[in-house]
Every structure is written in structure tokens, then in C-alpha cells.
Design an enzyme around this catalytic site. Structure first.
Site, PDB file in Angstrom:
ATOM      1  N   THR A  15      33.077  40.585  40.325  1.00 45.37           N
ATOM      2  CA  THR A  15      31.819  40.238  40.981  1.00 45.37           C
ATOM      3  C   THR A  15      32.004  39.533  42.317  1.00 45.37           C
ATOM      4  OG1 THR A  15      31.657  38.141  39.760  1.00 45.37           O
ATOM      5  CG2 THR A  15      30.585  40.071  38.787  1.00 45.37           C
ATOM      6  N   GLY A  17      35.086  38.408  45.732  1.00 47.87           N
ATOM      7  CA  GLY A  17      36.422  38.368  46.299  1.00 47.87           C
ATOM      8  C   GLY A  17      37.196  39.661  46.196  1.00 47.87           C
ATOM      9  N   ILE A  18      38.470  39.544  45.824  1.00 49.09           N
ATOM     10  CA  ILE A  18      39.359  40.692  45.708  1.00 49.09           C
ATOM     11  C   ILE A  18      38.816  41.687  44.685  1.00 49.09           C
ATOM     12  CG2 ILE A  18      41.654  41.414  44.911  1.00 49.09           C
ATOM     13  CD1 ILE A  18      42.724  38.769  46.147  1.00 49.09           C
ATOM     14  N   TYR A 154      48.335  26.990  37.735  1.00 48.39           N
ATOM     15  CA  TYR A 154      48.120  28.241  38.453  1.00 48.39           C
ATOM     16  C   TYR A 154      49.458  28.887  38.798  1.00 48.39           C
ATOM     17  CZ  TYR A 154      46.483  31.477  42.077  1.00 48.39           C
ATOM     18  OH  TYR A 154      46.219  32.604  42.823  1.00 48.39           O
ATOM     19  N   LYS A 158      50.898  32.472  37.277  1.00 50.58           N
ATOM     20  CA  LYS A 158      51.146  33.603  38.169  1.00 50.58           C
ATOM     21  C   LYS A 158      52.591  34.081  38.064  1.00 50.58           C
ATOM     22  CE  LYS A 158      46.999  34.146  39.636  1.00 50.58           C
ATOM     23  NZ  LYS A 158      46.240  35.361  39.249  1.00 50.58           N
TER      24      LYS A 158
END
Length: 259
Positions: A15, A17-18, A154, A158
Site C-alpha cells: 500500500t 513505498g517500494i 532491523y 535484514k
């Protein structure tokens, strides 16, 4: 443009951004796209613009994945592309400051959510008419290699999903499944959030210059840059690419500059 005609795609976190840019790109390249998220107002606008379909779902909720899988199977009868994009950094901190709730929440979305995306995709791709096939793309980050002290969870997640992409690729190859899995590692990308931070700063020009300077190329990435890479990896042109990691960071992780 990639030729994605006849292919069906899932994009998580679609929904904004990227994710939103990727929904638009995959649809423009010919794919039927289903995307997930929680912002229903934004989803309605994107559906109207792109022709994509929306299923409200949280990536970390196993039950929601049953709902997504049933929708894709009932509506399209196949799945060819899965972009595990949804992520969060809300509640993050350093090893000393992060709360257990913050840690668990980020692990839940960024790591468990990616695993559930990939597992659901594999089950659907195995059942494709004509035999198993597909491409899974995982959105990692340059933070997998260039970690941040104040965003520990984060950075950890990742790095974890980068390893996950390689594990999935090896699993599929060992099972003789023509299903590929790769990871992309974006650098600083000008999403709505970054644009808002720049606009609200005391010196927007200075803030923009600071963000641009994070890349040796002297600019931030655009969401369209990232979507283009996803479209390529989703296409048959990338048919022999699996288990790879693609930095898309303007050379930010390539090495030292100015020496």
C-alpha cells in the site's frame, strides 16, 4: 519492460513505498497482482489505478496467509511471483535500549512474515497448472551488511532474510523445483516517509543533501528503481538466477570513497 504476461504475483506491504511502486510496475508489465497490507484507503486507490487486487492481511499472521492463499487459488488458479516486501523498524533501538516487545514485533514482521510469505508462495507455486514454477524475491537491505547500532533488530532481521533467501534457493534446487529465490538489498530510497522527514526538517535542502550524500552516486534511490529490479528478477529473463543477492544502493556497500 519485463514481459510478465499471464503471470500472477503477490506483493506484501503493497500500500505504500517500494511495495506500491512494485504493484504498479508488475501490473504494467502484464501480471495479475494481489497485494496485502492494512491501509484500506490507500489500497482502494491503488486498485483503481493499477487493476490489482487487495487482501487485508498481516504477514506475521499464519491464518491470514490461509486467506491470501485461498483468494489467489480461487481467483487465478496459480502463482508465479512473490515479493516479500513488508517490513518495519517500529520500536527498534540499540542492544541496550530496545524493549522485548520492540524486538519481538520486528522479528515477527521482518523475519517470520518473510518466512510465511515464502512458504505460502512455494505451496501455491508447486500446484501450478503445467507443473511447479515461480520466482520469490525477498526485500532485505544494505543494512544486512552495513548494520546500524541504533536499529539493531532491523539490521539483524535484514541479515537473517538474506540467509533465508539462499536457504530457500538451495531447498528448491535440491528438490528439483524450477522455483527461484533471490534477495534485493536496497540502500537509502526516497519513500513517502523519507520525503516527509525532509519536508519537515528545519532545512529541507540540507536534509535532502545529507540523504543524497549517503550514496557515492550522490542521490537516493527511487521506488521505481527498486520495482524495476523486482520485475527483472520476476521475469523469465532471470531464469538462471537463484540464491543471489542484488545490492541496489548506488555503490553504498561497494567500498570506500575519496581514497
Amino acid at each position: 519492460m519485463a514481459d510478465l504476461s499471464g503471470k500472477v504475483a503477490i506483493v506484501t506491504g503493497g500500500t505504500s513505498g517500494i511495495g506500491r511502486a512494485t504493484v504498479q510496475r508488475l501490473a504494467r508489465d502484464g501480471a495479475q497482482v494481489v497485494f496485502t497490507g492494512s491501509n484500506e484507503e490507500s489500497a482502494r486507490t491503488l486498485c483503481a489505478q493499477s487493476g490489482a487486487r487487495f487482501v487485508r492481511a498481516q504477514v506475521q499472521d499464519e491464518g491470514d496467509w490461509d486467506k491470501v492463499a485461498a483468494f489467489v487459488s480461487d481467483e487465478f488458479g496459480r502463482l508465479d511471483i512473490a515479493f516479500a516486501n513488508a517490513g518495519t523498524e517500529s520500536g527498534d533501538g540499540s542492544v541496550e535500549s530496545i524493549s522485548m516487545d520492540g524486538w519481538a514485533g520486528i522479528i515477527d514482521v521482518n523475519q517470520t512474515g518473510v518466512m510465511l510469505t515464502a512458504r505460502t508462495a512455494l505451496r501455491l507455486m508447486r500446484a501450478n497448472p503445467g507443473g511447479p514454477c515461480g520466482s520469490i524475491i525477498i526485500n532485505s537491505s544494505m543494512s544486512a551488511h552495513k548494520v546500524m547500532g541504533n536499529y539493531m533488530a532491523y539490521s539483524v532481521t535484514k541479515a537473517a532474510v538474506l540467509a533465508m533467501a539462499k536457504s530457500i534457493a538451495i531447498h528448491c534446487a535440491t528438490e528439483k523445483l524450477p522455483i527461484r529465490c533471490n534477495a534485493i538489498l536496497p540502500g537509502v530510497v526516497e519513500t513517502e516517509m523519507i520525503s516527509a522527514i525532509i519536508a519537515k526538517s528545519a532545512s529541507p535542502e540540507g536534509a535532502r543533501a545529507a540523504y543524497n550524500s549517503m550514496s557515492p552516486m550522490g542521490r537516493m534511490g527511487t521506488v521505481e528503481d527498486i520495482a524495476a529490479l523486482v520485475a527483472f528478477l520476476a521475469s523469465d529473463e532471470a531464469g538462471f538466477i537463484s540464491g543471489a543477492e542484488y545490492a541496489i544502493d548506488g555503490a553504498s556497500t561497494a567500498g570506500m570513497t575519496g581514497v
